[in-house]
Design an enzyme around this catalytic site. Sequence first.
Site, PDB file in Angstrom:
ATOM      1  N   GLU A  99       0.729  -1.157   0.062  1.00 28.34           N
ATOM      2  CA  GLU A  99      -0.153  -0.008  -0.041  1.00 28.34           C
ATOM      3  C   GLU A  99       0.840   1.186   0.152  1.00 28.34           C
ATOM      4  O   GLU A  99       1.879   1.508   0.634  1.00 28.34           O
ATOM      5  CB  GLU A  99      -0.684  -0.226   1.333  1.00 28.34           C
ATOM      6  N   ASP A 203      13.156  -1.569  14.642  1.00 28.07           N
ATOM      7  CA  ASP A 203      14.145  -0.753  14.054  1.00 28.07           C
ATOM      8  C   ASP A 203      13.791   0.647  13.962  1.00 28.07           C
ATOM      9  O   ASP A 203      13.382   1.265  12.767  1.00 28.07           O
ATOM     10  CB  ASP A 203      14.512  -1.329  12.584  1.00 28.07           C
TER      11      ASP A 203
HETATM   12  P1  ADP Z   1      14.739   0.810   2.931  1.00 26.18           P
HETATM   13  O1  ADP Z   1      14.338  -0.705   2.578  1.00 26.18           O
HETATM   14  O2  ADP Z   1      15.821   1.026   1.722  1.00 26.18           O
HETATM   15  O3  ADP Z   1      15.373   1.261   4.107  1.00 26.18           O
HETATM   16  P2  ADP Z   1      12.325   1.972   3.164  1.00 26.18           P
HETATM   17  O4  ADP Z   1      11.512   0.946   3.580  1.00 26.18           O
HETATM   18  O5  ADP Z   1      12.763   2.869   4.659  1.00 26.18           O
HETATM   19  O6  ADP Z   1      13.478   1.364   2.415  1.00 26.18           O
HETATM   20  O7  ADP Z   1      11.502   2.972   2.234  1.00 26.18           O
HETATM   21  C1  ADP Z   1      12.250   3.979   1.384  1.00 26.18           C
HETATM   22  C2  ADP Z   1      11.262   5.172   1.774  1.00 26.18           C
HETATM   23  O8  ADP Z   1      10.284   5.221   0.955  1.00 26.18           O
HETATM   24  C3  ADP Z   1      11.065   5.557   3.275  1.00 26.18           C
HETATM   25  O9  ADP Z   1      11.970   6.451   3.761  1.00 26.18           O
HETATM   26  C4  ADP Z   1       9.706   6.264   3.045  1.00 26.18           C
HETATM   27  O10 ADP Z   1       9.857   7.664   2.648  1.00 26.18           O
HETATM   28  C5  ADP Z   1       9.213   5.605   1.425  1.00 26.18           C
HETATM   29  N1  ADP Z   1       8.189   4.643   2.098  1.00 26.18           N
HETATM   30  C6  ADP Z   1       8.410   3.499   2.692  1.00 26.18           C
HETATM   31  N2  ADP Z   1       7.173   2.594   2.599  1.00 26.18           N
HETATM   32  C7  ADP Z   1       6.342   3.166   2.025  1.00 26.18           C
HETATM   33  C8  ADP Z   1       5.186   3.231   1.683  1.00 26.18           C
HETATM   34  N3  ADP Z   1       4.287   2.082   2.112  1.00 26.18           N
HETATM   35  N4  ADP Z   1       4.215   4.314   1.295  1.00 26.18           N
HETATM   36  C9  ADP Z   1       4.769   5.343   0.671  1.00 26.18           C
HETATM   37  N5  ADP Z   1       6.168   5.670   1.083  1.00 26.18           N
HETATM   38  C10 ADP Z   1       6.763   4.698   1.644  1.00 26.18           C
END
Ligand code: ADP
Length: 295
Positions: A99, A203
């Site tokens: 989502e 985390d």
């Molecule tokens: P990584 O696995 O590289 O650490 P993240 O899961 O932290 O990546 O996601 C990278 C960025 O994408 C986050 O900092 C956030 O801004 C954005 N993000 C993560 N999940 C979502 C989501 N479900 N919907 C919108 N943006 C997201």
Amino acid sequence: MFESSLSGNIFFESILEDATGRSIKVLKTQFKSGGCINNALKLITTEGDYFLKWQSGIPEDMFQKEALGLKLLSNTNTIKIPEVYAYGKVEGKHYLLMENIESAQPSNNYWEDFGITLAEMHLNNTSLKYGLDHDNYIGKLPQPNDDKEDWIDFFIHNRLEYQLKLAIDNHMVNNSFIDRYRKFYEILPQLLPIDRPALLHGDMWSGNVMVGGDGKVCLIDPAVYYGHREIELAFTHMFGGFDYDFYDSYKATYPLDSGFEERIDIYNVYPHMVHVNLFGQSYLHGVEGVLRRYL
Ligand code: ADP
């Protein structure tokens, strides 16, 4: 924000087809920065918006474990967690489709609400042992979760010693550091209190905390396990700490043992060592400071 090329869109459409079994057209993409490990973007499609992470060369089950962790947290019905749609592999690249969270301004009681819901999650989701029924990852590093009845035993073996061994293998630490670090284990029983195992995000630094469309908190990218909840709160201090209202409302909902503030740096030896192993020796000073203080 970048627009993807046509060939990029074809790749994303292949992922959507793999994930949903349907042919979905990508109208636009928006790259997301802020993560540390993976490529991430918002897909605007003929069937609505999706959030996609993808990467090559990562462990085969990394996104599966992230999906499991998100589901475990979501099942608590406390803090908002993005719904996971699918994970898999297309053209040799792993993907996780979920989502899309559209960020909004935080609501007036954002921090207070965050503190209360996190406390409720910890209070109402417990286990008989520390650990989890599967190992997972923190960043892209393995996180072992073999269960233990004793928190300090768990913290030493599955968190501190495991990261030390990675740092030794990565040639990040010398013998003097290794000796002092292991000596530190011996005094932990006098320094850390006991509490029942609580389900943790695992985390929770500010980069994994988003404001959802309703102005309330939404958590992403977990490293879930049952642990002492103080380690979760300590984690929030890794890069400056959250708003006071967050800690006040947490403690009002689920009080902590006295002296928590003095224990923050002890718990944060773990994320510091994770940073050493992910990003390099400059993070060792955070651990050295704690060793100097207690040994
Ligand atoms: P990584 O696995 O590289 O650490 P993240 O899961 O932290 O990546 O996601 C990278 C960025 O994408 C986050 O900092 C956030 O801004 C954005 N993000 C993560 N999940 C979502 C989501 N479900 N919907 C919108 N943006 C997201």
